[in-house]
Design an enzyme around this catalytic site. Structure first.
Site, PDB file in Angstrom:
ATOM      1  N   ALA A 178      61.700  93.440  53.713  1.00 27.05           N
ATOM      2  CA  ALA A 178      60.278  93.758  53.563  1.00 27.05           C
ATOM      3  C   ALA A 178      59.604  93.033  52.408  1.00 27.05           C
ATOM      4  CB  ALA A 178      60.104  95.269  53.390  1.00 27.05           C
ATOM      5  N   THR A 184      58.807  89.835  52.423  1.00 25.02           N
ATOM      6  CA  THR A 184      58.033  88.697  52.889  1.00 25.02           C
ATOM      7  C   THR A 184      57.767  88.820  54.384  1.00 25.02           C
ATOM      8  OG1 THR A 184      57.930  86.250  52.882  1.00 25.02           O
ATOM      9  CG2 THR A 184      60.043  87.254  53.435  1.00 25.02           C
ATOM     10  N   GLY A 185      56.838  88.023  54.886  1.00 27.95           N
ATOM     11  CA  GLY A 185      56.638  87.879  56.313  1.00 27.95           C
ATOM     12  C   GLY A 185      56.336  89.156  57.064  1.00 27.95           C
ATOM     13  N   TYR A 240      71.775  82.399  67.708  1.00 27.54           N
ATOM     14  CA  TYR A 240      70.573  83.207  67.475  1.00 27.54           C
ATOM     15  C   TYR A 240      70.244  84.022  68.721  1.00 27.54           C
ATOM     16  CZ  TYR A 240      65.760  84.472  66.311  1.00 27.54           C
ATOM     17  OH  TYR A 240      64.615  85.182  66.063  1.00 27.54           O
ATOM     18  N   SER A 271      63.472  89.197  69.575  1.00 33.96           N
ATOM     19  CA  SER A 271      62.748  87.928  69.652  1.00 33.96           C
ATOM     20  C   SER A 271      62.751  87.448  71.092  1.00 33.96           C
ATOM     21  CB  SER A 271      63.448  86.887  68.769  1.00 33.96           C
ATOM     22  OG  SER A 271      63.012  85.571  69.059  1.00 33.96           O
TER      23      SER A 271
END
Length: 305
Positions: A23, A25-26, A172, A146
């Site tokens: 939490a 960044t971004g 990924y 994602s």
């Protein structure tokens, strides 16, 4: 469902405790910031506590920082113990932190970095905190996946740690597919308990630091188009926030941007790949994850099937 769901749609979160990984960044920063602004007591669970402190300073409300390195199961256990000592309940656990397209490397426990960080670290953290959530009506575990879960993605049970060969994109994809399979199996286990729900979200294409390891072969052709198709981290955080706070959201649901190809836009319900719904693979992954992490979920969540 409204096509213009925004942070203004978030009901008051006063009295609720939210733990958000990654939490500082971004997407994680925007998620935590929005929850704190709506009154939640927010814990920034981050690897770098100095960066976490700077992030907290940019937020309003009750915001604290907890050291958490998802690449180390020892750190995950230490963080969970600290959170348990500080809080008698958790309303929201946002499994947001992640890495993408890293060069071949392993976590401190020897797991492939993307699978170990994105899936196994969050699997362990959730299992260690879940009994603080089970007594809390309306509590939710939201795991960020994602669209990458569709790309070269499969659960490679014969080589989960990519020891025989390595593909940044494939690894990924496996980790993000695992995020969804974990969510769906967790929800199945939670359903009979009736208090805690598991949901997933994805941010579309958001301009964050996550893509810093994108291979050059992908970075070059995407370079000119990225500013056109990506959205801000604040917009990218909206699917997670909707999954976490919308009273109409249900366990097992998956939220993403509502625009074309789910690249950008306001959040709506979306569907994941066909293989992500394979119950047999979900259960096999769950068993492997328990074995690898040594974390067994509390009996309230492990309701007999």
């Amino acid at each position: 469902m409204s096509a213009t769901w925004t942070t203004a749609s978030i009901a008051g979160q006063h009295g609720r405790v939210a733990v958000v990984t990654g939490a500082n960044t971004g997407l994680g920063y925007e998620t935590a910031k929005a929850l704190a602004e709506r009154g939640a007591s927010v814990v920034l669970a981050v690897r770098d506590v100095e960066k976490g402190a700077r992030a907290a300073a940019g937020m309003t409300g009750d915001v604290t920082v907890q050291a958490l390195d998802l690449t180390s199961l020892d750190s995950v256990r230490t963080a969970a113990a600290a959170l348990r000592a500080r809080h008698d309940r958790i309303d929201l656990l946002i499994n947001n932190a992640g890495v993408m397209y890293t060069p071949k490397q392993t976590t401190r426990d020897g797991f492939e970095m993307q699978f170990g960080t994105n899936h196994l670290g969050h699997f362990a953290l959730t299992g260690l905190l879940l009994d603080l959530m089970l007594p809390v009506p309306g509590s939710r575990v939201v795991t960020v996946s994602s669209t990458g879960h569709r790309i070269q993605a499969a659960i490679h049970f014969d080589d989960l740690q990519w020891e025989r060969s390595y593909s940044r994109v494939g690894a990924y994809g496996q980790s993000k597919l695992a995020n969804l399979m974990f969510t769906y199996e967790l929800q199945r286990r939670l359903a009979a308990y009736g208090t805690t729900a598991a949901l997933a979200a994805h941010p579309g294409l958001s301009g964050t630091e996550l893509a810093r390891n994108t291979p050059a072969a992908l970075r070059i052709p995407l370079g000119w188009i990225t500013p056109v198709v990506t959205q801000t981290p604040a917009m990218g955080a909206l699917p997670t926030l909707r999954a976490a706070t919308d009273p109409a959201a249900l366990g097992g649901q998956y939220y993403g941007p509502g625009g074309r190809y789910e690249v950008k836009g306001h959040p709506r319900l979306v569907t994941s790949s066909a293989q992500s719904y394979d119950i047999a693979v979900q259960q096999r992954l769950w068993a492997a994850s328990e074995e690898l992490t040594g974390v067994t979920f509390p009996s309230g969540a492990a309701i007999a099937r």
